[in-house]
Scaffold this motif. Structure first.
Motif, short mmCIF file in Angstrom:
data_model
loop_
_atom_site.label_atom_id
_atom_site.label_comp_id
_atom_site.label_asym_id
_atom_site.label_seq_id
_atom_site.Cartn_x
_atom_site.Cartn_y
_atom_site.Cartn_z
N GLU A 1 34.90 7.02 -23.12
CA GLU A 1 35.57 5.88 -23.73
C GLU A 1 35.66 6.00 -25.25
N GLU A 2 34.69 6.67 -25.89
CA GLU A 2 34.70 6.78 -27.35
C GLU A 2 35.53 7.99 -27.76
N ILE A 3 36.67 7.74 -28.40
CA ILE A 3 37.63 8.79 -28.73
C ILE A 3 37.48 9.27 -30.19
N PHE A 4 37.36 8.33 -31.11
CA PHE A 4 37.34 8.66 -32.55
C PHE A 4 36.62 7.54 -33.27
N SER A 5 35.77 7.88 -34.24
CA SER A 5 34.98 6.86 -34.95
C SER A 5 34.90 7.15 -36.44
N LYS A 6 34.82 6.09 -37.22
CA LYS A 6 34.58 6.16 -38.67
C LYS A 6 33.57 5.07 -39.02
N VAL A 7 32.77 5.34 -40.05
CA VAL A 7 31.77 4.38 -40.52
C VAL A 7 32.03 4.09 -41.99
N MET A 8 31.94 2.80 -42.36
CA MET A 8 32.07 2.40 -43.75
C MET A 8 30.85 1.57 -44.12
N ARG A 9 30.08 2.04 -45.09
CA ARG A 9 28.89 1.32 -45.53
C ARG A 9 29.23 0.50 -46.77
N ALA A 10 28.72 -0.74 -46.80
CA ALA A 10 28.98 -1.63 -47.93
C ALA A 10 27.74 -2.51 -48.12
N GLY A 11 26.79 -2.03 -48.92
CA GLY A 11 25.56 -2.80 -49.14
C GLY A 11 24.76 -2.91 -47.86
N ARG A 12 24.38 -4.13 -47.50
CA ARG A 12 23.60 -4.35 -46.28
C ARG A 12 24.48 -4.37 -45.03
N ARG A 13 25.77 -4.28 -45.22
CA ARG A 13 26.70 -4.29 -44.09
C ARG A 13 27.19 -2.87 -43.82
#
Length: 123
Positions: free
Chosen positions: A10-22
Motif C-alpha cells: 500500500e505504501e508507494i512513495f513517502s516524504k517527511v517534513m520536519r518543522a520544530g516539534r511537528r
C-alpha cells in the motif's frame, strides 16, 4: 500474504517534513483496486514533566478527484496569509521550536531547520 506485505504494497512513495516539534508525513498509498491516494499526517511531540513523551497524530486522506480543488484552496489560503502577514514573521514560540535540535536514533545531532520541501505540483 502477511499484514506486513499488505502494508508494504500500500505504501508507494513517502516524504517527511520536519518543522520544530511537528513532523509532517506525505504518503502515496494504493487502494485495493490499485488506485493511488495521498495521506498527510501531522505528528506532534508532547513532553511530560517527568521527561517521558508521547505523540499526537492527525491524518488527512486526499483522493485524486479532490486534488485540483484542494490545491486551489490551499494556494488561496497561503497567498492570503503571505499577503496579510508576509513570510518573514514567525511567532516567538515557533522560533524556539524551530531552532531546537533533534538527536536521531544513531546519536547524530541534526537541526530541526532542515526539512523536505514538498511542492503541491508534485501531488
Amino acid at each position: 500474504m502477511s499484514d506486513k506485505d499488505t502494508i508494504d504494497q500500500e505504501e508507494i512513495f513517502s516524504k517527511v517534513m520536519r518543522a520544530g516539534r511537528r513532523t509532517y508525513f506525505f504518503d502515496v498509498r494504493s487502494t485495493k483496486a490499485g488506485d493511488y491516494y495521498l495521506t498527510i499526517t501531522e505528528s506532534k511531540k508532547f513532553t511530560h514533566d517527568d521527561g517521558s513523551f508521547h505523540y499526537k497524530k492527525h491524518k488527512i486522506y486526499l483522493y485524486k478527484e479532490d486534488f485540483q480543488s484542494f490545491r486551489e484552496t490551499l494556494e488561496e489560503m497561503m497567498d492570503y496569509i503571505i499577503d496579510e502577514k508576509g513570510l518573514e514573521v514567525i511567532s516567538e514560540r515557533h522560533q524556539k521550536d524551530f531552532k531546537k535540535e533533534d538527536t536521531s536514533s544513531n546519536g547524530e545531532v541534526k537541526s530541526s531547520e532542515s526539512f523536505t520541501d514538498v511542492s503541491f505540483d508534485d501531488i
